[in-house]
Design an enzyme around this catalytic site. Structure first.
Site, PDB file in Angstrom:
ATOM      1  CB  THR A 112      42.311  40.799  42.859  1.00 38.42           C
ATOM      2  OG1 THR A 112      41.918  41.642  43.939  1.00 38.42           O
ATOM      3  CG2 THR A 112      41.284  39.708  42.667  1.00 38.42           C
ATOM      4  CB  ALA A 140      54.567  52.593  43.852  1.00 35.77           C
ATOM      5  CG  PHE A 189      50.196  53.612  43.080  1.00 39.64           C
ATOM      6  CD1 PHE A 189      48.841  53.522  43.418  1.00 39.64           C
ATOM      7  CD2 PHE A 189      51.047  54.196  44.008  1.00 39.64           C
ATOM      8  CE1 PHE A 189      48.362  53.991  44.635  1.00 39.64           C
ATOM      9  CE2 PHE A 189      50.575  54.671  45.221  1.00 39.64           C
ATOM     10  CZ  PHE A 189      49.227  54.567  45.531  1.00 39.64           C
ATOM     11  NE  ARG A 213      53.612  47.240  47.264  1.00 35.09           N
ATOM     12  CZ  ARG A 213      53.025  48.385  46.967  1.00 35.09           C
ATOM     13  NH1 ARG A 213      53.597  49.526  47.286  1.00 35.09           N
ATOM     14  NH2 ARG A 213      51.866  48.412  46.358  1.00 35.09           N
ATOM     15  CD1 TRP A 221      37.141  40.491  43.569  1.00 35.01           C
ATOM     16  CD2 TRP A 221      35.162  39.733  42.830  1.00 35.01           C
ATOM     17  NE1 TRP A 221      36.169  40.913  44.448  1.00 35.01           N
ATOM     18  CE2 TRP A 221      34.944  40.469  44.027  1.00 35.01           C
ATOM     19  CE3 TRP A 221      34.063  39.152  42.190  1.00 35.01           C
ATOM     20  CZ2 TRP A 221      33.680  40.648  44.580  1.00 35.01           C
ATOM     21  CZ3 TRP A 221      32.794  39.328  42.737  1.00 35.01           C
ATOM     22  CH2 TRP A 221      32.617  40.068  43.928  1.00 35.01           C
ATOM     23  CE  LYS A 232      49.289  47.459  40.939  1.00 34.89           C
ATOM     24  NZ  LYS A 232      49.941  47.559  42.212  1.00 34.89           N
ATOM     25  CG  PHE A 249      34.428  44.575  36.864  1.00 37.38           C
ATOM     26  CD1 PHE A 249      34.011  44.951  38.133  1.00 37.38           C
ATOM     27  CD2 PHE A 249      35.784  44.696  36.554  1.00 37.38           C
ATOM     28  CE1 PHE A 249      34.920  45.439  39.060  1.00 37.38           C
ATOM     29  CE2 PHE A 249      36.694  45.180  37.480  1.00 37.38           C
ATOM     30  CZ  PHE A 249      36.258  45.553  38.746  1.00 37.38           C
ATOM     31  CE  LYS A 307      45.597  50.546  47.178  1.00 40.05           C
ATOM     32  NZ  LYS A 307      46.054  49.336  47.836  1.00 40.05           N
TER      33      LYS A 307
END
Length: 558
Positions: A75, A275, A303, A96, A411, A73, A383, A107
């Protein structure tokens, strides 16, 4: 040579001096307080000036429920911001600040990935400009003043069995969830049970993120309920005379920070409530400042859309008077197949059956955002294992649900890989008006607000309250807080409160086990399921893989 890691890409980046990045959107050197060459805070003088400027368009980036496959998200948020700038639209990204907990836990970093990253990546993920340390210190100063007041005679008649203020640390540390303080001699304090929360779950984090200025911050700090007295009446931080000193600690932390992407797009990074246990959005000041600087502001909420986006739309927008113009909903083929029951090891193989089964998770999130009257653009973070047939299936599905679709290849390609998405977003904003409205009104009862989120957003049949939660709600309403919005603390892994229920669960009730008021932040928190406000570390913490060499170069951060 294999694929470069995020940190390798970030460390090879040629960063501009932050004054050059700021200047590209009309922020002068005098408007900045520098933290080295590549980080700065915006001055209070500039923030006041910015208030009167015309506001640009607001784009929220959210996602389906997170899976071990990763959705990317942040990215996408970064890549979209870069793409909008490439297309000639003056854009600022508002994000954030990452917490140290996940960084050393499971993470990893939170600065985007690949060629869509915020830099300096190591600074952002570690101490940054010290905002979280200031929040932790203010939180713990209040805790120290509270225990000292009890020790020095307890003039406010605080009932030590009804203390609700917890200490904080920005680290995953399960051993601190439930502790006993004040042991030892009489001079060592009054023994009582105590608890720690992770800093990002502290009410002070939420207050900092929802305050419009220093005066508003002080007013909110004064309203924090820390305990109840023997008569059952609330005792506040104002009663403990803690406000001035706490505000002094938070004075600089209240100023938003400015950094850059790999492509030199300005990024305002400020605040970072989780979140799943807090409201999951960057600061109101950061978002409003970005809106006054740029034609387009790209922001994100933590999230999945059931958590971060719901809180952005029901709490942050309501409190701050914001109106999003479009929502970008991020999904991946892998995550959708995971929701369709495919194990993590098999996600790279084409599987249309599993995709058809798992796409119901995306479907529910699309429907939820449409309930707020905001147009939706779905993007697949691409991907190399995705097949054309799988991608086309998702595209057709989205178009049948009356929302735009675009592939994001940010990405691998940075801003260039986000141009298709950027064009869809701009076109959506230009052709589909946003009729944003929160999903419940201020006047509904607390139980009705919780029930609305549980049934409308999560898809539950209803809500089951523990006897304690029902008593707590009655007390909160009796104290006059019934008009506040609700902040649901729930697992991020499922639309339900059971992390194992993937896809689009039905035929279940949400269980609310505890409810408390964050009177300073201005919302009521409802804890569901087994959600924890202090996470623990996994068996193999990310910390094991982080190191720094003799030249000060950090490795293994992500």
């Amino acid at each position: 040579m294999g694929v470069k890691s995020d940190i390798e890409i970030a460390q090879e980046a040629k960063m501009l001096h932050i004054k050059e990045v700021a200047k590209s959107v009309g922020v002068e050197e005098d408007d900045l307080e520098f933290y080295g060459k590549y980080k700065a805070k915006l001055t209070e003088e500039y923030l006041k000036k910015a208030e009167s400027k015309k506001k640009g368009k607001l784009i929220l980036v959210t996602a389906i429920n997170p899976t071990p496959a990763g959705e990317g998200k942040t990215t996408v948020s970064v890549g979209l911001g870069d793409a909008l700038n490439r297309l000639g639209h003056k854009t600022v990204i508002a994000l954030r600040e990452p917490s140290l907990g996940p960084c050393f836990g499971i993470k990893g970093g939170a600065a985007g990935g690949g060629y869509a990253q915020v830099v300096p990546m190591e600074d952002l993920n570690l101490h940054f400009t010290g905002d979280f340390h200031a929040i932790t210190s203010a939180n713990n100063l209040l805790a120290a003043l509270l225990d000292n007041h009890i020790q020095q005679g307890n003039e406010l008649m605080i009932d030590t069995r009804q203390i609700i203020w917890k200490r904080a640390e920005d680290m995953n540390d399960r051993a601190l969830r439930n502790i006993v303080v004040g042991l030892g001699a009489k001079a060592d304090g009054v023994p009582r049970e105590d608890h720690f929360v992770i800093t990002v779950a502290s009410e002070i984090m939420a207050i900092l993120c929802l305050s419009s200025d220093l005066e508003d911050l002080k007013k909110r700090l004064a309203n924090i309920i820390v305990a109840y007295n023997f008569k059952g009446e609330p005792v506040t931080a104002g009663d403990l005379q803690a406000v001035g000193a706490m505000a002094a600690l938070l004075k600089d932390a209240l100023k938003p920070n400015i950094v850059q992407t790999l492509e030199h797009t300005p990024v305002i990074v400020h605040g970072g409530p989780f979140a799943n246990i807090a409201h999951g959005c960057n600061s109101v000041r950061a978002t409003k400042t970005a809106l006054s600087i740029a034609d387009y502001t790209v922001t994100e909420a933590g999230f999945g859309a059931d958590l971060g986006a719901e809180k952005f739309l029901d709490i942050k927008c309501r409190i701050a008077g914001l109106k999003p113009d479009a929502v970008v909903l991020v999904a991946t083929i892998k995550a959708l197949k995971y929701n369709g029951g495919v194990p993590k090891t098999e996600l790279g193989k084409e599987n249309l059956e599993a995709l058809k089964k798992g796409i119901v998770n995306l479907e529910k999130h699309i429907e939820n955002i449409q309930k707020y009257g905001v147009p939706v653009v779905v993007t697949l973070n691409s991907f190399i294992t995705d097949t054309e047939e799988e991608t086309n299936f998702v595209k057709e599905f989205c178009e049948k649900k009356d929302c735009r679709f675009a592939l994001a290849e940010v990405w691998a390609k940075g801003g260039e890989g986000g141009e298709a998405l950027a064009k869809e977003v701009i076109d959506t904003i230009n052709t589909k008006p946003s009729n944003y409205a929160p999903i419940y009104s201020d006047d509904m009862s607390i139980k009705d607000k919780i029930g609305t989120v549980a049934t409308e957003i999560y898809g539950a049949d209803g809500v089951t309250y523990t006897p304690a939660a029902s008593r707590q709600i009655a007390k909160i309403e009796e104290m006059g807080f019934s008009k506040l919005p609700v902040c649901m603390a729930k697992t991020q892994y499922s639309l339900s409160d059971d992390p194992t229920l993937l896809g689009r669960p039905t035929g279940y009730n949400i269980t609310v086990r505890e409810v408390y008021v964050s009177a300073g932040a201005g919302f009521v928190v409802a804890l569901t399921g087994a959600i924890m406000t202090m996470p623990g570390l996994p068996k193999h913490p990310a910390a094991y893989d982080i190191d720094v060499d003799e030249n000060g170069k950090i490795t293994g951060l992500f």
